[in-house]
Design an enzyme around this catalytic site. Sequence first.
Site, PDB file in Angstrom:
ATOM      1  N   GLU A 131      14.786 -15.117 -13.366  1.00  0.00           N
ATOM      2  CA  GLU A 131      16.197 -14.387 -13.378  1.00  0.00           C
ATOM      3  C   GLU A 131      16.488 -13.770 -14.589  1.00  0.00           C
ATOM      4  O   GLU A 131      17.250 -12.878 -14.754  1.00  0.00           O
ATOM      5  CB  GLU A 131      17.285 -15.726 -13.049  1.00  0.00           C
ATOM      6  CG  GLU A 131      17.095 -16.191 -11.401  1.00  0.00           C
ATOM      7  CD  GLU A 131      17.011 -15.141 -10.511  1.00  0.00           C
ATOM      8  OE1 GLU A 131      17.672 -13.900 -10.740  1.00  0.00           O
ATOM      9  OE2 GLU A 131      16.286 -15.315  -9.477  1.00  0.00           O
ATOM     10  N   HIS A 134      15.489 -10.622 -15.045  1.00  0.00           N
ATOM     11  CA  HIS A 134      16.071  -9.682 -14.510  1.00  0.00           C
ATOM     12  C   HIS A 134      17.122  -9.194 -15.619  1.00  0.00           C
ATOM     13  O   HIS A 134      17.791  -7.903 -15.749  1.00  0.00           O
ATOM     14  CB  HIS A 134      16.839  -9.998 -13.313  1.00  0.00           C
ATOM     15  CG  HIS A 134      16.076  -9.823 -11.950  1.00  0.00           C
ATOM     16  ND1 HIS A 134      15.381  -8.670 -11.664  1.00  0.00           N
ATOM     17  CD2 HIS A 134      15.584 -10.729 -11.125  1.00  0.00           C
ATOM     18  CE1 HIS A 134      14.666  -8.975 -10.648  1.00  0.00           C
ATOM     19  NE2 HIS A 134      14.822 -10.255 -10.222  1.00  0.00           N
TER      20      HIS A 134
END
Length: 303
Positions: A131, A134
């Site tokens: 995550e 990202h």
Amino acid sequence: MNVVKTALLLAALTALFGVVGYWIGGSGGMLIALGLAAATNLYAWWNSDRLALKAHRAREVDARTAPELVGLVEELARRAGLPMPRVYLIDNPQPNAFATGRNPANAAVAATTGLLRVLSREEVAAVMAHELAHVKNRDTLIMTVSATLAGALATLAQFGFIFGGRERQNPLALLAMMILAPLGAMIVQMAISRAREYDADRIGAEICGNPLWLASALEKIAGGVSRTVNQDAENHPATAPLFIVNPLKGGAIDGLFSTHPATANRVAALVAMARESGMGAPAASAAPAPGPWGGRRSRGPWG
């Protein structure tokens, strides 16, 4: 090239607004729809993270309320060279996680309670690293804006079907618009999401230090998704591309209508990455031992 491709895909989503607006109200409707698309883009720029978190009833946690998770994210953010993001928990039995925010300084990462129950500390670290990848790639803004646009386009198409417009004398055309416009938005949104997952897997593995941790985590998450319905995700399907694994039931097929590459393909890429790094063991035999959310920790950067 990835930036240009993403810009073109977002432009395609905006153009779909114009097409639907033209079907509803001719040239005037097209201008109104394009204006709505511009307003939606602007609104999503500032609020898409809050909308995604609210849709999944995420609650913010800190070092007092969730010390293990927050400490883990803090260490990963330091390794990635990122500001500390806000950390959220989602009370949901399905193991999953996502990141959101318009830039690294305003990012948030969210994990479900199911994720913390099923995964070891190392696997949770790998998921959070994915995550943060990202965030590092600035995918979070693109993915949340595309989710907001796709949801708004579906609403616009339904509005046109209910109230009609220039095609009100042709109900079949309106029905086709209601089906095809959101479908087109979904395909564009999937193209944006799928292209970025492999990069986030690779960079996330580099951040956490072991590709096999992420490979093992993906297999466990995919298994959990297949057995557990995430009702909030089902109610807000436009947010599905935000998650590390598609949270929608039946969405794991690596085909036209999948928001993510097949988990098996992602795991194979991570195992190949591990072999290139000299680790060599297959993901199944290298699965980390249970961590603070399940017992003994395995050795490594997080041991």
